[in-house]
Design a protein around this motif. Structure first.
Motif, short mmCIF file in Angstrom:
data_model
loop_
_atom_site.label_atom_id
_atom_site.label_comp_id
_atom_site.label_asym_id
_atom_site.label_seq_id
_atom_site.Cartn_x
_atom_site.Cartn_y
_atom_site.Cartn_z
N SER A 125 0.75 -1.24 0.14
CA SER A 125 -0.16 0.01 0.00
C SER A 125 0.88 1.34 0.06
O SER A 125 0.51 2.25 -0.65
N GLN A 126 2.03 1.33 0.58
CA GLN A 126 2.95 2.48 0.78
C GLN A 126 3.58 2.59 -0.59
O GLN A 126 3.74 3.83 -0.92
N ALA A 127 3.92 1.49 -1.09
CA ALA A 127 4.41 1.47 -2.63
C ALA A 127 3.57 2.41 -3.60
O ALA A 127 3.90 3.22 -4.17
N LEU A 128 2.19 1.97 -3.39
CA LEU A 128 1.06 2.88 -3.99
C LEU A 128 1.00 4.01 -3.86
O LEU A 128 0.92 5.02 -4.66
N THR A 129 1.04 4.63 -2.55
CA THR A 129 1.12 5.93 -1.96
C THR A 129 2.04 6.62 -2.49
O THR A 129 2.12 7.97 -2.84
N ASP A 130 3.33 6.05 -2.62
CA ASP A 130 4.55 6.67 -3.01
C ASP A 130 4.33 7.25 -4.54
O ASP A 130 4.79 8.28 -4.89
N ILE A 131 3.37 6.66 -5.22
CA ILE A 131 3.05 7.24 -6.70
C ILE A 131 1.76 7.88 -6.69
O ILE A 131 1.10 8.19 -7.66
N GLU A 132 1.21 8.07 -5.80
CA GLU A 132 0.17 9.07 -5.42
C GLU A 132 -1.03 8.16 -6.06
O GLU A 132 -2.16 8.87 -6.54
N LEU A 133 -1.21 6.80 -5.63
CA LEU A 133 -2.25 5.89 -5.93
C LEU A 133 -2.82 5.52 -4.45
O LEU A 133 -2.28 5.09 -3.72
N TYR A 134 -4.27 5.92 -4.24
CA TYR A 134 -4.81 5.38 -3.06
C TYR A 134 -5.36 4.09 -2.98
O TYR A 134 -5.75 3.53 -4.09
N SER A 135 -5.04 3.55 -1.84
CA SER A 135 -5.35 2.24 -1.80
C SER A 135 -5.73 1.77 -0.13
O SER A 135 -5.08 3.02 0.86
N SER A 136 -6.26 0.90 0.27
CA SER A 136 -6.46 0.56 1.72
C SER A 136 -6.34 -1.07 1.88
O SER A 136 -6.67 -1.79 0.87
N VAL A 137 -5.86 -1.31 3.03
CA VAL A 137 -5.57 -2.77 3.32
C VAL A 137 -6.31 -3.08 4.46
O VAL A 137 -6.63 -2.60 5.69
N LEU A 138 -7.56 -4.07 4.02
CA LEU A 138 -8.44 -4.26 4.80
C LEU A 138 -8.79 -5.93 4.88
O LEU A 138 -8.35 -6.43 4.00
N GLU A 139 -9.33 -6.44 5.86
CA GLU A 139 -9.69 -7.62 5.93
C GLU A 139 -10.80 -7.96 4.97
O GLU A 139 -11.80 -7.36 4.98
N CYS A 140 -10.65 -9.07 4.35
CA CYS A 140 -11.53 -9.55 3.25
C CYS A 140 -11.40 -11.11 3.21
O CYS A 140 -10.44 -11.65 3.12
N GLU A 141 -12.29 -11.93 3.48
CA GLU A 141 -12.48 -13.33 3.40
C GLU A 141 -11.38 -13.91 4.39
O GLU A 141 -10.62 -14.88 4.26
N GLY A 142 -11.36 -13.36 5.65
CA GLY A 142 -10.58 -13.51 6.66
C GLY A 142 -9.02 -13.25 6.55
O GLY A 142 -8.10 -13.51 7.29
N GLU A 143 -8.48 -12.46 5.52
CA GLU A 143 -7.14 -12.32 5.00
C GLU A 143 -6.88 -10.61 4.63
O GLU A 143 -7.86 -10.04 4.22
#
Length: 114
Positions: free
Chosen positions: A62-80
């Motif tokens: 996620s941080q690698a994407l933020t470094d190029i100004e792409l928004y992302s989120s890390v959330l739990e989905c399907e238990g992972e």
């Protein structure tokens, strides 16, 4: 540049959207018969031996994407943990992750080549 060698991710087949009132913190699957629109998200899930360390690995991605100004989120989905990005940013995100040393698992079609 930091790299995460031997990290493999794949795209979940379902499309998602932000749950009402929970943008950035909670997602829900989009029904297959619904229009996707601008609120459509794709989920990338980690495969491989990092299972015990999946959360920190996904946060680094996620941080690698933020470094190029792409928004992302890390959330739990399907238990992972899953990395969610806007569908219109999917190609830029996967390109950045490949440059970061991450392998992207592709779906294999069930048809033989002609």
């Amino acid at each position: 540049m930091n790299t995460l060698q031997l990290s493999i991710i794949h795209r979940l087949p379902q499309s998602y959207r932000w749950s009402a009132g929970f943008t950035g913190s909670k997602v829900e699957p989009i029904p297959q018969n619904a229009a996707n629109g601008d609120n459509c998200l794709v989920a990338l899930k980690l495969l491989g031996p990092e299972e015990g360390n999946a959360w920190p690995v996904m946060e680094k991605l996620s941080q690698a994407l933020t470094d190029i100004e792409l928004y992302s989120s890390v959330l739990e989905c399907e238990g992972e943990p899953c990395l969610f990005v806007k569908s219109q940013d999917e190609f830029a995100a996967t390109c950045r992750l490949k440059n970061f040393g991450v392998a992207i698992a592709e779906s294999v079609a069930g048809q033989a080549p002609v």
